[in-house]
Design an enzyme around this catalytic site. Sequence first.
Site, PDB file in Angstrom:
ATOM      1  N   LEU A 103       0.853  -1.186   0.000  1.00 49.14           N
ATOM      2  CA  LEU A 103       0.000   0.000   0.000  1.00 49.14           C
ATOM      3  C   LEU A 103       0.888   1.235   0.000  1.00 49.14           C
ATOM      4  O   LEU A 103       1.392   1.665   1.040  1.00 49.14           O
ATOM      5  CB  LEU A 103      -0.943  -0.002   1.201  1.00 49.14           C
ATOM      6  CG  LEU A 103      -1.844  -1.237   1.371  1.00 49.14           C
ATOM      7  CD1 LEU A 103      -2.880  -0.982   2.458  1.00 49.14           C
ATOM      8  CD2 LEU A 103      -2.524  -1.623   0.065  1.00 49.14           C
ATOM      9  N   ASP A 104       1.077   1.792  -1.180  1.00 55.09           N
ATOM     10  CA  ASP A 104       2.020   2.894  -1.365  1.00 55.09           C
ATOM     11  C   ASP A 104       1.489   4.173  -0.738  1.00 55.09           C
ATOM     12  O   ASP A 104       0.325   4.560  -0.950  1.00 55.09           O
ATOM     13  CB  ASP A 104       2.255   3.103  -2.860  1.00 55.09           C
ATOM     14  CG  ASP A 104       3.160   4.284  -3.150  1.00 55.09           C
ATOM     15  OD1 ASP A 104       4.331   4.231  -2.760  1.00 55.09           O
ATOM     16  OD2 ASP A 104       2.667   5.262  -3.739  1.00 55.09           O
ATOM     17  N   ALA A 105       2.347   4.863   0.032  1.00 54.28           N
ATOM     18  CA  ALA A 105       2.041   6.183   0.606  1.00 54.28           C
ATOM     19  C   ALA A 105       0.712   6.199   1.345  1.00 54.28           C
ATOM     20  O   ALA A 105       0.015   7.217   1.386  1.00 54.28           O
ATOM     21  CB  ALA A 105       2.058   7.247  -0.494  1.00 54.28           C
ATOM     22  N   VAL A 106       0.356   5.084   1.950  1.00 52.14           N
ATOM     23  CA  VAL A 106      -0.983   4.942   2.535  1.00 52.14           C
ATOM     24  C   VAL A 106      -1.202   5.856   3.739  1.00 52.14           C
ATOM     25  O   VAL A 106      -2.348   6.199   4.061  1.00 52.14           O
ATOM     26  CB  VAL A 106      -1.247   3.466   2.898  1.00 52.14           C
ATOM     27  CG1 VAL A 106      -0.401   3.039   4.100  1.00 52.14           C
ATOM     28  CG2 VAL A 106      -2.730   3.217   3.163  1.00 52.14           C
TER      29      VAL A 106
END
Length: 578
Positions: free
Chosen positions: A235-238
Amino acid sequence: MLEELAKKLTGSLDFIYPDIDTDYLAQQLIKTMGLDKQCHQPGDHQNNWDEADILLITYADSILNHAKPDEKPLQTLYHFLKDKLQDNISAVHILPFFPYSSDDGFSVMDYLAVNESHGEWEDIKRISSEFKFMSDLVINHMSARSRWFDNFKKRIDPGKDYFFEASPDADVNAVVRPRTSPLLNPVQTEDGERYVWCTFSEDQVDLNFKNPKVLLEFVNIIRHYMENGVQIFRLDAVAFLWKEVGTPSIHLQQTHEIIKLLRLLIAHYNPNAVIITETNVPNRENLTYFGNANEAHVIYNFSLPPLLIYTLISGDCRHLKTWLMSMPPAQMGTTYLNFIASHDGVGLRPTDGLLQDQEKNELISTMQQFGGRVAYRRASEGVDKPYEMNISLYDALKGTIEHGPDKWQLQRFVCAHAIMLALEGIPAIYIHSMLGTENDYARMENTGRNRSINRSQWDVGQLEEALANKFSHHSKVFEQLSNLITIRKKQTAFHPNATQFTLHLGLQIFGFWRQSMRREQSIFCIFNVSSETQQIALSDINLIGTDNWTDLISGLEIEDQAGMLTLTPYQALWLSNK
């Protein structure tokens, strides 16, 4: 089972969307995920990993075949993985392989397509049939050149209300920023000028999860990925997902509830699937993404790269040891992802509270001396602060703070990986670390971006030639890291959830103890982190006298447990009783 799942989903949805019919939304989520047709019961506190798990991080086009211009990079990568890394790695993280407009893939134009210059979904399926497959879910933002954003400007669906807006007069002084670019950017739409929220860049427009349609879109995307073999979701930059004007707009509770919700859906689709949160923030904040073992299965150990680099270039393990002692053991069903290099730079925010300002400045200036660059972020007080260092790991470890470049670069580099491979958690190795790739100044100058210094592209023919040359440092790195990986994968004491205790052996010798969950194996991990030969009394390690102890790396057998150990500069020992 579905009734219980719907109840759990509604618990999070009631907090996220208090003003809508959350029972109906829960049913929509279940149907979108396909769980109304097939649903599995996930196990409680289930570990979906063991000591044999090693993750490789790579771009789809990190390796190209110039001799076969018709061969797509994903095909070239598949052959390299099969030919060279089949025995080393169990999982592969291919960084965003979708059509994109900037940021080397992290400004996604179409989540449901494979970048045609890289290959197609069949290539992804082929790799995922041989290795556990990790994909980015670029969930915080989307390309300003995407169809959704084009529809946003036209004021039509899908996309009309998919992006987060704020007034240009809004108070955003408290917002935590990872960049120095403007947060709010004006956009001309069919309804006039609107201001969209851009945490990272003008081309990366933040999505509006206050609209439940956006959540449903992403659940559909997740299902599509899983149907094509994705088992691990990054989960990128969540951390920036949910925004509230007047707040820091990071780590808000709605973000945590969305992660819980996604974990429930993913786990009921595939109980062996794993969620990893990418939250490049101070350590205490990062740990919150475990939740109560109901959010991320795995979190990145973001403090490890800068602390380990600082340790090895300073010859002082004080801060690395202090940090390790502060890390709580991960609950069953959760663990850490240990890495010391990646496609991104070496983050400095995770050192907050761990390194003093003077030590950070020493670290930064030394990396600059070794050819690195520094990126900045806009702090809430309106000043720019160092955010990350951009440098290849091989060059980052070419010398020391005091003396500069020296002859111990290879030994220092291998020692760093011996430490990382032995720590509690799952090891992740960047492909350019596995290959000993150096700073790529030409690529950085060509793109105009600092991060490109560590995002080289190898021609497979030149790479195979370099690996075949036993005198090249590329060959030596590959051989020695492969040897460490082969040893690690056989040790039950290196299970990601095996017991770990920090040892106190002085400033120049870093050490910790691992014990397997069934207590049949103990390993004392001892490392000389200095450029000088060090000696240590075996009695200080407290080996169990009735056991026979052998260094797994060198094969050295400990015959006199009352004697002394001599460690050459940057030597690593894994002393095992079996």
